[in-house]
Design an enzyme around this catalytic site. Structure first.
Site, PDB file in Angstrom:
ATOM      1  CB  SER A 240      60.086  19.369  26.991  1.00  0.00           C
ATOM      2  OG  SER A 240      61.109  20.263  26.582  1.00  0.00           O
TER       3      SER A 240
ATOM      4  CG  HIS B  43      60.691  21.462  22.075  1.00  0.00           C
ATOM      5  ND1 HIS B  43      59.431  21.943  22.294  1.00  0.00           N
ATOM      6  CD2 HIS B  43      61.114  20.991  23.281  1.00  0.00           C
ATOM      7  CE1 HIS B  43      59.101  21.787  23.568  1.00  0.00           C
ATOM      8  NE2 HIS B  43      60.117  21.218  24.185  1.00  0.00           N
TER       9      HIS B  43
ATOM     10  CG  ASP C 104      56.998  22.780  20.530  1.00  0.00           C
ATOM     11  OD1 ASP C 104      56.585  21.888  21.288  1.00  0.00           O
ATOM     12  OD2 ASP C 104      58.202  22.970  20.282  1.00  0.00           O
TER      13      ASP C 104
END
Length: 210
Positions: free
Chosen positions: A53, A92, A152
């Site tokens: 990701s 992330h 997210d």
């Protein structure tokens, strides 16, 4: 009779030495890990990227080094967080940050903040109102994977629209080594490899004794 016991005692002494050496290695590794954890203020100062990701910034299997002593996480910073109720680290990037003087998405809707202000007014404590309001709006962030289309929000715990800097973050990425952590992924995806490695280690111990 003593001469016959001598080889057995020698083998026993050698075995005990190997066990003690192995225990020393494990305890040293544990102490180093705890020391690094205290130094970085992170429960997991080293983590492995488990998904794609964050490509192309980080690839699956990259080993990340974290730092968790910064009071804020800025937009563009890559962080590692745990979803509440789960023990899976997610790597992330911060795409939005809400500081102490800003309103979070929920407060913009006027829900949570109004409840607090109304309760404060009922208590008629003006000084306490300012203190309570300031403590409520802590540093909050919204994250997203570079390789993902959406943010997210769907990954967070139910009813959670943002991350709390103090409660949810494991740390911010300060360095990495490419592909080194792929062994960890292989062991988790193929449990039989653990048995093979244990067998190899056992064989090495036996060969050393001989």
């Amino acid at each position: 009779m003593l001469a016959g016991l001598s080889p057995h005692l020698s083998n026993l002494r050698r075995s005990l030495t190997q066990v003690l050496n192995f225990a020393l290695v494990l305890s040293t590794a544990f102490m180093m890990w705890k020391g690094l954890s205290i130094y970085t203020n992170s429960s997991s100062p080293i983590v492995v990227v488990l998904s794609g990701s964050m490509e192309p910034a980080f690839q699956r299997g990259d080993l990340l080094f974290l730092w968790n002593r910064s009071p804020r996480a800025e937009v563009g910073e890559i962080v590692v967080y745990n979803v509440r109720g789960k023990d899976i680290p997610i790597v992330h990037r911060v795409v939005r940050a809400f500081g102490d003087d800003e309103k979070s998405p929920k407060e913009t809707n006027g829900q949570k903040k109004k409840k607090v202000m109304s309760s404060v007014k009922k208590d008629s404590i003006a000084a306490g109102a300012l203190h309570s309001d300031s403590a409520l709006v802590s540093h909050r962030i919204l994250t997203k994977g570079d390789n993902n289309i959406a943010d997210d929000t769907e990954l967070y715990a139910q009813g959670q629209d943002y991350l709390d800097r103090k409660l949810d973050l494991v740390g911010s990425v300060r360095g990495y080594i490419p592909a080194v952590g792929y062994v960890t992924i292989m062991l988790s995806e193929h449990p039989w490899l653990k048995t093979v490695l244990l067998g190899i280690m056992g064989a090495m111990v036996i060969l050393q004794r001989e």
